[in-house]
Design a protein around this motif. Structure first.
Motif, short mmCIF file in Angstrom:
data_model
loop_
_atom_site.label_atom_id
_atom_site.label_comp_id
_atom_site.label_asym_id
_atom_site.label_seq_id
_atom_site.Cartn_x
_atom_site.Cartn_y
_atom_site.Cartn_z
N ASN A 747 0.84 -1.20 0.00
CA ASN A 747 0.00 0.00 0.00
C ASN A 747 0.87 1.25 0.00
O ASN A 747 2.09 1.17 0.17
N GLU A 828 -4.20 -6.53 0.65
CA GLU A 828 -5.57 -6.13 1.01
C GLU A 828 -5.89 -6.52 2.45
O GLU A 828 -7.05 -6.69 2.82
N SER A 829 -4.84 -6.64 3.25
CA SER A 829 -5.04 -7.11 4.63
C SER A 829 -5.96 -6.19 5.42
O SER A 829 -6.69 -6.65 6.30
N SER A 830 -5.95 -4.90 5.12
CA SER A 830 -6.78 -3.96 5.89
C SER A 830 -8.26 -4.12 5.60
O SER A 830 -9.10 -3.63 6.35
N THR A 831 -8.61 -4.83 4.53
CA THR A 831 -10.03 -5.01 4.18
C THR A 831 -10.47 -6.48 4.28
O THR A 831 -11.53 -6.84 3.79
N TYR A 833 -12.02 -8.58 6.51
CA TYR A 833 -12.76 -8.58 7.77
C TYR A 833 -13.17 -10.02 8.09
O TYR A 833 -14.32 -10.41 7.92
N LYS A 836 -11.97 -13.21 2.91
CA LYS A 836 -12.13 -12.53 1.63
C LYS A 836 -11.78 -13.51 0.51
O LYS A 836 -10.79 -14.24 0.61
#
Length: 964
Positions: A747, A828-831, A833, A836
């Motif tokens: 990111n 995409e670890s922050s999304t 939840y 995924k």
């Protein structure tokens, strides 16, 4: 998958077709003791015990040591109200009367004795809520059979209606009904008629040790040969001398025979005169006797220099440091009087008295011996001996070589009062209450000791406790004395002799017996104080590790209160020095690092207290890291590299970089160096330290290794190098490697931290570092060395991971790791939840024990049904019609790989154990309602996930248990 189906699949796999993909949980298994894989029969028995509802043992032979391996488990079962029965016998008079007394102590076990002629069965049956487990084969209830001997046992599982296991039950009950109950009266009668079999020592592996000689004919001494360890050590000591060195340091665990080793080396060196220096007078006579036995010769060749004895003309002189360090003594001794000097417990050599002696003499060879070279007084023992470690054997290796007396360590619960558990702040009066003394005696009695009579040491937290507790124990009929620093040397020697001769039962002390005291007959060590350091812990445990003919093992009973330093217990027992919390937790749940018949056992509540201490500890505190750093620097004689920490089993390099970003920053913080790299070089080191050093994928490491050898690497060369390591190789993985090295995976925040510019250029004509890195590698040797160090260290750490698959079972990964290793195009670890689906994969992350706030507001239905079935819940506000839910349910048809990651609780940070791939059991899928934080009903979908690999036992119990 229901129970019957699991049993059927397991039987099919075990007896018909081993290639059947499922059926792992209950499959028939051969149990053996395998030192290479750390598998033991004992592991299987304790796993079954810990989860059973009742148990039956039918064993001909039982030893105290074998029973000791199960005592904490049986104690925990008693707390749960779970009972068992043991059927044994007096076949061949193998079972000693004392083992029957030990069996009588276990209140939740009923014991009977079969009078059947030739009773020789070896079977263990465990009843669970859903099934029965049978372990039958060659292992009796002896420590040798359960941990060391080459044994064959079969583990079988059955439904309660199964005919096979019912035969065992019926046979057991038939013999049980005709067997005689074990009673105190029966034991008394057995003692009177008991005649031990002639070959008992051979079967029970009781070591025989020769008596101590005060003088020995020369021809007899020559026939005394060094053992395997001593031969190896002597060769290495000789190699140090042949390399032109005149000093050597021997690091050898307490009880491993350092004095004998030194005597063998003196015999080989054949000095004209020798000086042996000790720090306590009571050691002198024993050392002298050992040397007489090995060297032979006449008594007058061996002299003492201590107190009133001044036999300084002796060829072999044994001196206390207190006497020989006096100025008037040194003036009378020629600096070249001794061509061989030995210093025992040489870690004390930083003291002025030792320095005075070392500076005075000029021997041809100086030997230092210690069990604990790591010191906290800033004195560098290694430097004193020019960094020549001639030989080193630590506790684990010594146990494996059968050089020490085996031990059974029991971490037991200290008493709990209304105001809480004993801790650092507990007032003295609480340490000697009736309740605590009752508790102490109950535990000491239950865990017992080897041999006919207890000869114990109790280490107390303070002088007053030792004195008052001794008085209270004496009032209750025991014979004890308290010894503190205020007692004279003569008094200490007298009381040690009384303990060895059985006149007293216990010596209670504070710290004066941590080292330098030799009481081989000690068969019980009781720790009543918090663990202040792993060094002292091992010193105190070591008081009982010397072999002696009167004991088969030593019992270590450690009373564990709410001490903040409890986390040091697994560190000390395992030798684990990484300061990595996860490694320490693993040492708690898997104690297979203890070799031979020794065992480490924790009562459930005591175990929880240690886990709690691990959770609360700050192992990356600068003070802890600095001490470990200095210790390693002292050992190797220069500023360590990251790879040195790995090779010397010191701090985990990842602990350092997680706190300080790079090792360069850590060294700057320590003020060990001035800045060695520029701002961009620091960014490159940051990226490689945080993303590559962990070693979780070898592909990037191999590329960096090639680039450091050559300016430019072709894709063909790189591919061939990857394949030479048997790594998985496909275009998706290679594309992922490129995204890591050109930073496009990360990111924006990470790219800024890593320098934004791609580290590596992937061109048509080859792969190479960017121009700025190439220039730095040419001009800054420090940067080049640091980069190479990261690559070498990462490659070493990668040995813990598979290379043919992206993820390794039971290793820990973050959400970002999963994105990278599953070849996602970006982080995409922050999304993620919870889960995924992307790129044909769906990582699922579960926190097993959620905090109270999450538990009450979300109330997910998640948890293990069994080691291969996990009940899982989607995110809230999802229904059977939700697209993401449909995708997961139809994962098999859509070729989507579900990967399950679980962490025990949030204290484990962002790392999750990888438990392998899973598939939904479609018959279990259901939509339900749950309450949100406003107590409103919202939909959620529950389903069972069938794991491709059954979770290994110790990890399964660790995650699922309610430990704090």
């Amino acid at each position: 998958m229901n129970l019957l189906q699991s049993l059927e699949d397991s039987i099919y796999k075990g007896f018909i077709d081993q290639t059947k993909p499922s059926g792992e949980r209950f499959k028939p298994t051969l149990l053996i003791n395998n030192t290479k894989t750390n598998e033991t029969v004992l592991n299987s028995i304790t796993e079954e015990l810990d989860s059973c509802q009742s148990f039956l043992f039918s064993v001909a032979f039982v030893t105290e040591s074998g029973l000791a391996t199960l005592k904490t488990h049986l104690s925990d079962l008693q707390q749960k109200g779970i009972k068992g029965r043991i059927l044994t016998s007096t076949f061949l008079n193998f079972n000693q009367p004392k083992v029957f007394k030990e069996l009588m102590k276990i209140n939740n076990v009923e014991v009977r004795l079969s009078s059947m002629k030739g009773f020789h069965s070896k079977g263990y049956i465990f009843s669970h809520d859903t099934h029965q487990t049978l372990i039958v084969g060659s292992s009796n209830l002896t420590a040798q059979a359960l941990k060391v001997n080459y044994e064959w046992n079969v583990k079988l599982s059955s439904h309660e209606n199964g005919e096979f296991v019912s035969h065992f039950y019926h046979q057991f009950e038939e013999v049980w009904e005709s067997a005689q109950p074990l009673t105190e009266q029966w034991i008394t009668s057995y003692e009177q008629s008991y005649v031990p079999m002639e070959y008992r020592k051979e079967l029970t592996n009781v070591a025989e040790f020769p008596e101590v000689y005060t003088e020995n004919p020369l021809e007899e001494s020559i026939n005394i040969k060094p053992n395997k360890m001593q031969k190896a050590a002597l060769q290495e000591i000789q190699a140090v001398r042949e390399s032109g060195n005149d000093k050597g340091l021997v690091i050898s665990a307490t009880g491993t025979g350092k004095t004998y080793l030194s005597a063998f080396d003196v015999r080989e060196f054949a000095p004209k005169r020798m000086l042996f220096i000790v720090h306590r007078e009571q050691i002198l006579q024993k050392a002298k006797a050992d040397f007489i036995r090995i060297l032979g010769g006449v008594e007058k060749d061996f002299g003492i220099l201590s107190g009133n004895l001044r036999e300084t003309d002796a060829r072999y002189l044994f001196a206390t440091i207190q006497t020989i360090s006096k100025e008037e003594t040194l003036r009378q001794l020629d600096p070249q009087a001794f061509d061989y000097i030995l210093i025992d417990e040489v870690h004390k050599a930083g003291a002025k008295s030792y320095q005075r002696v070392i500076e005075h003499f000029q021997p041809k060879f100086l030997m230092g011996m210690t069990a604990t070279p790591e010191r906290t007084d800033d004195f560098n023992i290694y430097e004193l001996f020019d960094y020549n470690v001639a030989y080193e054997i630590r506790l684990q290796e010594a146990l494996e070589e059968d050089m020490l007396c085996p031990f059974h360590y029991f971490g037991v619960t200290d008493v709990e009062y209304e105001e809480g558990v004993i801790d650092e702040a507990t007032v003295f009066s609480k340490l000697i209450t009736e309740e605590r003394v009752d508790h102490l005696l109950q535990k000491v009695y239950y865990y017992g000791h080897s041999g006919d009579k207890v000869r114990g040491l109790m280490f107390c937290s303070r002088k007053e406790e030792a004195i008052k507790l001794s008085e209270e124990l004496n009032r209750r009929g025991l014979k004890t004395v308290a010894l503190t620093g205020q007692n004279s040397q003569e008094e200490r020697i007298l009381q040690v002799e009384r303990l060895e001769n059985g006149v007293i039962d216990y010596i209670l002390t504070v710290d004066i017996f941590n080292e330098g005291i030799d009481i081989p007959s000690v068969n019980q060590v009781v720790m009543l104080k918090q663990t202040q350091s792993s060094i002292i812990f091992i010193q105190q445990l070591g008081r009982g590790l010397r072999k002696h003919g009167s004991k088969e093992f030593v019992t270590i009973i450690d009373f564990i209160g709410n001490y903040k330093n409890n986390y040091l217990i697994p560190i000390a027992l395992s030798g684990e020095r990484s300061q990595n919390k996860d490694n320490i937790r693993r040492r708690m749940k898997d104690t297979s690092y203890i070799k031979g018949i020794s065992t480490v056992n924790f009562e459930e509540i005591a175990k929880n207290r240690v886990f709690s201490a691990i959770k609360k500890s700050n192992l990356s505190d600068m003070k802890i890291l600095r001490e470990a750093y200095i210790e390693l620097k002292n050992r190797i004689g220069h500023i360590p590299q990251l790879q040195d920490f790995i090779h010397h089993n010191s701090i985990d390099p990842l602990v350092i970089v997680q706190k300080y970003t790079t090792y360069h920053q850590f060294l700057l913080k320590l003020k060990e160096i001035d800045p060695l790299v520029n701002a961009y070089e620091e960014q490159v080191l940051t990226m490689l330290s945080l993303e590559i050093l962990n070693g979780k994928r070898l592909h990037e490491i191999l590329l960096l290794e090639l680039l450091l050898k050559k300016e430019k690497v072709t894709m063909d060369t790189y591919e061939q190098y990857i394949q030479s390591y048997n790594c998985s190789f496909d275009s998706e993985t290679l594309a992922s490697v490129q995204r890591i090295m050109d930073l496009s995976f990360f990111n924006q925040g990470s790219r800024k931290k890593y320098g934004t510019t791609p580290l590596v250029d992937f061109g048509i004509d080859g792969i190479e570092f960017n121009e700025e890195i190439q220039e730095s590698l040419e001009q800054n040797s420090s940067f080049q060395a640091m980069l190479l160090d990261i690559v070498i260290s990462a490659k070493e750490l990668n040995k813990n991971y598979r290379c043919d698959k992206p993820l390794t079972l039971y290793k820990k990964y973050t959400r970002k790791d999963a994105c990278r290793l599953l070849n996602w195009t970006s982080d995409e670890s922050s999304t993620i939840y919870g889960y995924k689906t992307k790129h044909g994969t769906c990582p699922i992350f579960v926190t097993y024990h959620k905090n109270d706030e999450v538990e009450s507001s979300v109330a997910y239905t998640e948890g293990f049904i069994s080691p291969e079935i996990f009940t899982w819940s989607t995110r809230s506000n999802r229904t059977l019609a939700s697209a993401e839910v449909k995708t997961i349910i139809g994962a098999a048809e859509s070729n989507i790989d579900l990967h399950l990651f679980i962490k025990k609780d949030d204290d484990e940070g962002g790392d999750f154990y990888y438990l392998g791939q899973a598939l939904p059991d479609k018959s279990s899928v259901e939509q339900a309602l749950m309450k949100d934080k406003n107590l409103k009903d919202i939909p959620v979908v529950h389903m069972n996930l069938a794991l491709e690999n059954m979770v290994e036992g110790k990890l399964y119990h660790y995650i699922a248990s309610e430990e704090n």
